[in-house]
Every structure is written in structure tokens, then in C-alpha cells.
Design an enzyme around this catalytic site. Structure first.
Site, PDB file in Angstrom:
ATOM      1  N   ASP A  91       7.706   2.755  -2.239  1.00 12.84           N
ATOM      2  CA  ASP A  91       7.855   3.831  -1.263  1.00 12.84           C
ATOM      3  C   ASP A  91       9.265   3.879  -0.676  1.00 12.84           C
ATOM      4  O   ASP A  91       9.846   4.937  -0.540  1.00 12.84           O
ATOM      5  CB  ASP A  91       6.807   3.733  -0.146  1.00 12.84           C
ATOM      6  CG  ASP A  91       6.792   2.384   0.558  1.00 12.84           C
ATOM      7  OD1 ASP A  91       7.542   1.460   0.173  1.00 12.84           O
ATOM      8  OD2 ASP A  91       5.994   2.227   1.503  1.00 12.84           O
ATOM      9  N   ASP A  96      14.650  -0.568   1.621  1.00  8.18           N
ATOM     10  CA  ASP A  96      15.214  -0.750   2.956  1.00  8.18           C
ATOM     11  C   ASP A  96      16.268  -1.856   2.890  1.00  8.18           C
ATOM     12  O   ASP A  96      17.392  -1.614   2.465  1.00  8.18           O
ATOM     13  CB  ASP A  96      14.070  -1.081   3.913  1.00  8.18           C
ATOM     14  CG  ASP A  96      14.413  -0.903   5.377  1.00  8.18           C
ATOM     15  OD1 ASP A  96      15.602  -0.953   5.735  1.00  8.18           O
ATOM     16  OD2 ASP A  96      13.481  -0.732   6.168  1.00  8.18           O
ATOM     17  N   LYS A 112      17.394   3.569   2.045  1.00 13.08           N
ATOM     18  CA  LYS A 112      18.230   3.521   3.244  1.00 13.08           C
ATOM     19  C   LYS A 112      19.500   2.739   2.897  1.00 13.08           C
ATOM     20  O   LYS A 112      19.537   1.521   3.050  1.00 13.08           O
ATOM     21  CB  LYS A 112      17.506   2.826   4.391  1.00 13.08           C
ATOM     22  CG  LYS A 112      16.323   3.569   4.945  1.00 13.08           C
ATOM     23  CD  LYS A 112      15.734   2.767   6.104  1.00 13.08           C
ATOM     24  CE  LYS A 112      14.539   3.448   6.721  1.00 13.08           C
ATOM     25  NZ  LYS A 112      13.980   2.630   7.829  1.00 13.08           N
ATOM     26  N   PHE A 151      13.175   4.668  11.620  1.00 10.76           N
ATOM     27  CA  PHE A 151      11.838   4.225  11.256  1.00 10.76           C
ATOM     28  C   PHE A 151      11.011   5.440  10.871  1.00 10.76           C
ATOM     29  O   PHE A 151      10.730   6.302  11.696  1.00 10.76           O
ATOM     30  CB  PHE A 151      11.172   3.444  12.395  1.00 10.76           C
ATOM     31  CG  PHE A 151       9.936   2.736  11.923  1.00 10.76           C
ATOM     32  CD1 PHE A 151      10.033   1.568  11.193  1.00 10.76           C
ATOM     33  CD2 PHE A 151       8.678   3.245  12.174  1.00 10.76           C
ATOM     34  CE1 PHE A 151       8.894   0.910  10.711  1.00 10.76           C
ATOM     35  CE2 PHE A 151       7.536   2.605  11.721  1.00 10.76           C
ATOM     36  CZ  PHE A 151       7.645   1.437  10.984  1.00 10.76           C
ATOM     37  N   VAL A 152      10.636   5.498   9.581  1.00  6.73           N
ATOM     38  CA  VAL A 152       9.950   6.670   9.057  1.00  6.73           C
ATOM     39  C   VAL A 152       8.524   6.326   8.636  1.00  6.73           C
ATOM     40  O   VAL A 152       8.218   5.184   8.279  1.00  6.73           O
ATOM     41  CB  VAL A 152      10.715   7.286   7.865  1.00  6.73           C
ATOM     42  CG1 VAL A 152      12.038   7.885   8.325  1.00  6.73           C
ATOM     43  CG2 VAL A 152      10.939   6.278   6.755  1.00  6.73           C
ATOM     44  N   ASP A 157       3.718   3.510   6.650  1.00 10.63           N
ATOM     45  CA  ASP A 157       2.858   3.398   7.821  1.00 10.63           C
ATOM     46  C   ASP A 157       3.557   2.733   8.994  1.00 10.63           C
ATOM     47  O   ASP A 157       4.628   2.157   8.861  1.00 10.63           O
ATOM     48  CB  ASP A 157       1.616   2.577   7.478  1.00 10.63           C
ATOM     49  CG  ASP A 157       1.928   1.085   7.396  1.00 10.63           C
ATOM     50  OD1 ASP A 157       1.317   0.310   8.156  1.00 10.63           O
ATOM     51  OD2 ASP A 157       2.785   0.694   6.583  1.00 10.63           O
ATOM     52  N   LYS A 181       0.820  -1.189   0.000  1.00  9.89           N
ATOM     53  CA  LYS A 181       0.000   0.000   0.000  1.00  9.89           C
ATOM     54  C   LYS A 181       0.868   1.260   0.000  1.00  9.89           C
ATOM     55  O   LYS A 181       0.393   2.344  -0.298  1.00  9.89           O
ATOM     56  CB  LYS A 181      -0.875   0.032   1.257  1.00  9.89           C
ATOM     57  CG  LYS A 181      -1.857  -1.105   1.363  1.00  9.89           C
ATOM     58  CD  LYS A 181      -2.632  -1.042   2.663  1.00  9.89           C
ATOM     59  CE  LYS A 181      -3.519  -2.258   2.817  1.00  9.89           C
ATOM     60  NZ  LYS A 181      -4.113  -2.315   4.145  1.00  9.89           N
ATOM     61  N   GLY A 182       2.123   1.094   0.326  1.00 11.38           N
ATOM     62  CA  GLY A 182       3.002   2.239   0.535  1.00 11.38           C
ATOM     63  C   GLY A 182       3.209   3.147  -0.650  1.00 11.38           C
ATOM     64  O   GLY A 182       3.431   4.343  -0.485  1.00 11.38           O
TER      65      GLY A 182
END
Length: 183
Positions: free
Chosen positions: A104, A107, A135, A156-157, A163, A47-48
Site C-alpha cells: 500500500d 514510507d 513518501k 498521515f494518510v 488504516d 492488511k493494507g
């Protein structure tokens, strides 16, 4: 509830709404040049990537097809589980198509590495990655992102589609979530 960077829920804003929109416009112009005359399909990762997909596609000055996949390597926590699962598959065939994954955040790289290989195995002509955030210090798997909005530290963003327990996606900026909320 006030979700400004007051330290209670959001420790600090690391990418503003204005910075996001400006960078998306720049990247969209580059994408248009790079894919001129080519059969491009954007595949948003749910969903990001909803916010990025919507804004990026509006900045593209060309017709593009769009589709969605939902894949996850996260549970309810803040760390990747290491196992990728498809929750929603594509509706369209990508055989012979130029695919641009819209994500989004890059990571660990696990999910995007798996997804890239999965889409290539379906016969995509090419698969490239667009990510709003990367990141670099968190990478455990090498993934080449052709288009990167911003490199950020390993914090953690949330916001702009990202979300924590399905909250904070609607923030127009990207901020660091206060540790007391997930520790």
C-alpha cells in the site's frame, strides 16, 4: 458517519478513487509487458494491500498466482517501530519464481527492504516492488520500487487499505487524517 473530506476526520483527499483506478490500469499494462512469458507471483502485504491487490490483479490481462504475507514495523501508533515481524507467512514456495510485492505505501522503506531481502533469501528468481503510494521525504532505507502509483508528501494518510487503528481502510480514496484524531 460521513467520511468525506470535511475536515472533521479527513482533512483533504489527496488521491481520488478515479485517479487510483486509472493509475492501476496503467501500471497493470506495464506489468503485463514486463513479465510476458515469465512465472509471476504477486505477494500482497496484509492488511493494507488488500484493495490494491484485488484491483491490480483484475486489471492484469494474464494469469498470475497470488499469495499473502503479513509483516509489520508498526504498533498502534503512526510511526514505524523499526522492528519488522512476520505475522503471517507465505503458503507457497517461491523458489525460482518472479515475485512482485504488492504494497500500500512505501514510507521509511524499512519493512519493504527487509521483506525484499527475506524473499530473495528464499530463492526467488527476482523480487520487485509495486506500491500504491511512496513518501520520498520519509525514506530512511533505500528501496527501489519498480511500480509507483503516486508520490505523496509525508502526511498521515488513510483509505484504500491504509488504516489508523484498523479504521478507514474501506475509503475508496486516499486522504489525510485529521491530526486531532492521533495527536
Amino acid at each position: 458517519m460521513d467520511l468525506s473530506a470535511d475536515g472533521k476526520e479527513i482533512e483533504k483527499i489527496i488521491v481520488s478513487q478515479e485517479q487510483i483506478q486509472s493509475r492501476l490500469k496503467e501500471l497493470a499494462a506495464q506489468i503485463v509487458k514486463d513479465y510476458e512469458g515469465r512465472d509471476l507471483i504477486l505477494i500482497g502485504v496484509l492488511k493494507g494491500a488488500i484493495m490494491a491487490m484485488a484491483d491490480l490483479s483484475r486489471y492484469l490481462q494474464r494469469h498470475v498466482d497470488m499469495d499473502w504475507m503479513a509483516v509489520t514495523s508498526y504498533g498502534a501508533g503512526t510511526k514505524s517501530s523499526g522492528v519488522v515481524r512476520i505475522l503471517k507467512d507465505l503458503d507457497n514456495d517461491i523458489l525460482g519464481r518472479e515475485v512482485l510485492i504488492v504494497e500500500d505505501i512505501l514510507d521509511t522503506g524499512l519493512t519493504l527492504s527487509w521483506l525484499t531481502e527475506n524473499l530473495l533469501s528464499r530463492g526467488a528468481k527476482s523480487v520487485s516492488v509495486f506500491t500504491v503510494l511512496r513518501k520520498p521525504d520519509a525514506a530512511t532505507v533505500k528501496v527501489e520500487a519498480k511500480y509507483v502509483g503516486f508520490d505523496i508528501p509525508s502526511e498521515f494518510v488513510v483509505g484504500y487499505g491504509l488504516d489508523f487503528n484498523q479504521k478507514y481502510r474501506n475509503l475508496p480514496f486516499i486522504g489525510v487524517l485529521a491530526k486531532h484524531l492521533y495527536s
